[in-house]
Scaffold this motif. Structure first.
Motif, PDB file in Angstrom:
ATOM      1  N   LEU A  24       2.714   7.542  13.586  1.00  0.00           N
ATOM      2  CA  LEU A  24       3.721   6.498  13.449  1.00  0.00           C
ATOM      3  C   LEU A  24       3.660   5.601  14.665  1.00  0.00           C
ATOM      4  N   CYS A  25       3.547   4.298  14.438  1.00  0.00           N
ATOM      5  CA  CYS A  25       3.558   3.330  15.531  1.00  0.00           C
ATOM      6  C   CYS A  25       5.003   3.071  15.943  1.00  0.00           C
ATOM      7  N   GLU A  26       5.298   3.218  17.215  1.00  0.00           N
ATOM      8  CA  GLU A  26       6.662   3.030  17.699  1.00  0.00           C
ATOM      9  C   GLU A  26       7.005   1.560  17.897  1.00  0.00           C
ATOM     10  N   ASN A  27       6.020   0.689  17.765  1.00  0.00           N
ATOM     11  CA  ASN A  27       6.272  -0.744  17.919  1.00  0.00           C
ATOM     12  C   ASN A  27       6.610  -1.411  16.592  1.00  0.00           C
ATOM     13  N   CYS A  28       5.728  -1.238  15.585  1.00  0.00           N
ATOM     14  CA  CYS A  28       5.944  -1.915  14.297  1.00  0.00           C
ATOM     15  C   CYS A  28       6.344  -0.952  13.181  1.00  0.00           C
ATOM     16  N   GLU A  29       6.367   0.350  13.461  1.00  0.00           N
ATOM     17  CA  GLU A  29       6.766   1.394  12.520  1.00  0.00           C
ATOM     18  C   GLU A  29       5.788   1.600  11.361  1.00  0.00           C
ATOM     19  N   LEU A  30       4.571   1.114  11.517  1.00  0.00           N
ATOM     20  CA  LEU A  30       3.529   1.427  10.540  1.00  0.00           C
ATOM     21  C   LEU A  30       3.157   2.898  10.653  1.00  0.00           C
ATOM     22  N   ILE A  31       2.990   3.553   9.522  1.00  0.00           N
ATOM     23  CA  ILE A  31       2.401   4.890   9.485  1.00  0.00           C
ATOM     24  C   ILE A  31       0.960   4.731   9.025  1.00  0.00           C
ATOM     25  N   PHE A  32       0.043   5.417   9.713  1.00  0.00           N
ATOM     26  CA  PHE A  32      -1.366   5.261   9.359  1.00  0.00           C
ATOM     27  C   PHE A  32      -2.117   6.588   9.452  1.00  0.00           C
ATOM     28  N   LEU A  33      -3.078   6.720   8.547  1.00  0.00           N
ATOM     29  CA  LEU A  33      -3.994   7.855   8.556  1.00  0.00           C
ATOM     30  C   LEU A  33      -5.040   7.594   9.629  1.00  0.00           C
ATOM     31  N   THR A  34      -5.313   8.589  10.445  1.00  0.00           N
ATOM     32  CA  THR A  34      -6.256   8.385  11.533  1.00  0.00           C
ATOM     33  C   THR A  34      -7.658   8.089  10.992  1.00  0.00           C
ATOM     34  N   GLN A  35      -8.396   7.329  11.750  1.00  0.00           N
ATOM     35  CA  GLN A  35      -9.697   6.849  11.309  1.00  0.00           C
ATOM     36  C   GLN A  35     -10.651   7.989  10.958  1.00  0.00           C
ATOM     37  N   ALA A  36     -10.590   9.078  11.697  1.00  0.00           N
ATOM     38  CA  ALA A  36     -11.505  10.196  11.470  1.00  0.00           C
ATOM     39  C   ALA A  36     -11.308  10.841  10.105  1.00  0.00           C
ATOM     40  N   ASN A  37     -10.149  10.616   9.485  1.00  0.00           N
ATOM     41  CA  ASN A  37      -9.842  11.263   8.210  1.00  0.00           C
ATOM     42  C   ASN A  37     -10.026  10.353   6.999  1.00  0.00           C
ATOM     43  N   ARG A  38     -10.527   9.159   7.201  1.00  0.00           N
ATOM     44  CA  ARG A  38     -10.743   8.252   6.083  1.00  0.00           C
ATOM     45  C   ARG A  38     -11.934   8.694   5.234  1.00  0.00           C
ATOM     46  N   LEU A  39     -11.886   8.358   3.964  1.00  0.00           N
ATOM     47  CA  LEU A  39     -13.014   8.617   3.083  1.00  0.00           C
ATOM     48  C   LEU A  39     -14.184   7.704   3.436  1.00  0.00           C
ATOM     49  N   THR A  40     -15.378   8.127   3.096  1.00  0.00           N
ATOM     50  CA  THR A  40     -16.517   7.223   3.190  1.00  0.00           C
ATOM     51  C   THR A  40     -16.346   6.140   2.129  1.00  0.00           C
ATOM     52  N   LEU A  41     -17.032   5.027   2.280  1.00  0.00           N
ATOM     53  CA  LEU A  41     -16.926   3.954   1.296  1.00  0.00           C
ATOM     54  C   LEU A  41     -17.379   4.423  -0.084  1.00  0.00           C
ATOM     55  N   GLU A  42     -18.385   5.293  -0.108  1.00  0.00           N
ATOM     56  CA  GLU A  42     -18.883   5.790  -1.397  1.00  0.00           C
ATOM     57  C   GLU A  42     -17.815   6.620  -2.113  1.00  0.00           C
ATOM     58  N   ARG A  43     -17.160   7.519  -1.367  1.00  0.00           N
ATOM     59  CA  ARG A  43     -16.115   8.346  -1.982  1.00  0.00           C
ATOM     60  C   ARG A  43     -14.888   7.515  -2.337  1.00  0.00           C
ATOM     61  N   GLU A  44     -14.602   6.533  -1.508  1.00  0.00           N
ATOM     62  CA  GLU A  44     -13.466   5.654  -1.794  1.00  0.00           C
ATOM     63  C   GLU A  44     -13.702   4.906  -3.111  1.00  0.00           C
ATOM     64  N   LYS A  45     -14.891   4.380  -3.274  1.00  0.00           N
ATOM     65  CA  LYS A  45     -15.225   3.645  -4.487  1.00  0.00           C
ATOM     66  C   LYS A  45     -15.159   4.561  -5.705  1.00  0.00           C
ATOM     67  N   GLU A  46     -15.656   5.773  -5.584  1.00  0.00           N
ATOM     68  CA  GLU A  46     -15.589   6.741  -6.682  1.00  0.00           C
ATOM     69  C   GLU A  46     -14.145   7.005  -7.093  1.00  0.00           C
ATOM     70  N   ARG A  47     -13.275   7.098  -6.094  1.00  0.00           N
ATOM     71  CA  ARG A  47     -11.864   7.346  -6.372  1.00  0.00           C
ATOM     72  C   ARG A  47     -11.243   6.192  -7.162  1.00  0.00           C
TER      73      ARG A  47
END
Length: 211
Positions: A24-47
């Protein structure tokens, strides 16, 4: 670790599931998934290709039309719009073109196109696409460039209600959902861009690029 929206470094991990860690960003309150846990583009497209967004489905067409209703009375058929992050189908443009609206479609994976011209569009629609952006700062800067003065940006996405709400929320269970706004996050964007902001429903906001 920087926030992908405001680039602030005051953020903290608060939740982890089988997809990954969320901060959670304490400045703008965005919640984000850390970069290391993102899907590859190939798996993202499959999804994305597993989504059943069939334009022949009456209920899906009604859903798209209801989304557009939030700005329909403020645009004219002579105006030009952009479906930004349309996914693997041209659903929004196919629904709106028979009504006389000029709609271009853009998706970096399925319908890539150069978007370099300035002040091109009278309105931009992001229907369930914002939550997929790895770099929301870049995407919103691009939209700012593309929109004419007093142009409209309609965003449909679910909004988080804080850390405790997030932990039991269904919305992050989709591994392609990597960022999550709340009301304060949208207010941050409005302030930074000097856009007018309207909360039209629990999952729809409208920005006006007005002076």
């Amino acid at each position: 670790m920087q926030c992908p929206l405001c680039h602030g470094t005051k953020n903290h991990f608060f939740y982890q599931n089988d997809i990954g860690k969320y901060a959670l960003c304490e400045n703008c309150e965005l919640i984000f998934l850390t970069q290391a846990n993102r899907l590859t583009l190939e798996r993202e497209k499959e999804r994305y290709l597993t989504h059943e967004n069939n334009i022949e489905d009456v209920r899906y067409r009604e859903y798209l039309e209801k989304t557009f209703l939030h700005i329909k009375d403020r645009v004219q058929t002579s105006m030009k719009g952009l479906d930004f992050g349309c996914g693997p189908t041209l659903s929004m443009s196919e629904v709106l073109k028979p009504q006389g609206f000029q709609i271009d479609a853009y998706d970096p994976l399925f319908f890539p196109r150069e978007l370099k011209d300035k002040n091109v569009y009278d309105f931009v629609i992001m229907s369930e696409s914002l939550e997929h952006f790895y770099h929301p700062d870049r995407e919103l800067n691009l939209v700012d460039q593309l929109l004419k003065e007093n142009g409209l940006l309609l965003i449909r996405t679910e909004r988080h209600k804080g850390e405790e709400h997030f932990k039991t929320w269904y919305y992050h269970r989709d591994p392609t959902h990597v960022i999550f706004f709340n009301d304060e996050t949208f207010r941050y964007v409005a302030k930074m861009k000097k856009w007018k902001l309207e909360f039209n429903s629990p999952n729809v906001v409208v920005f006006n690029k007005g002076s």
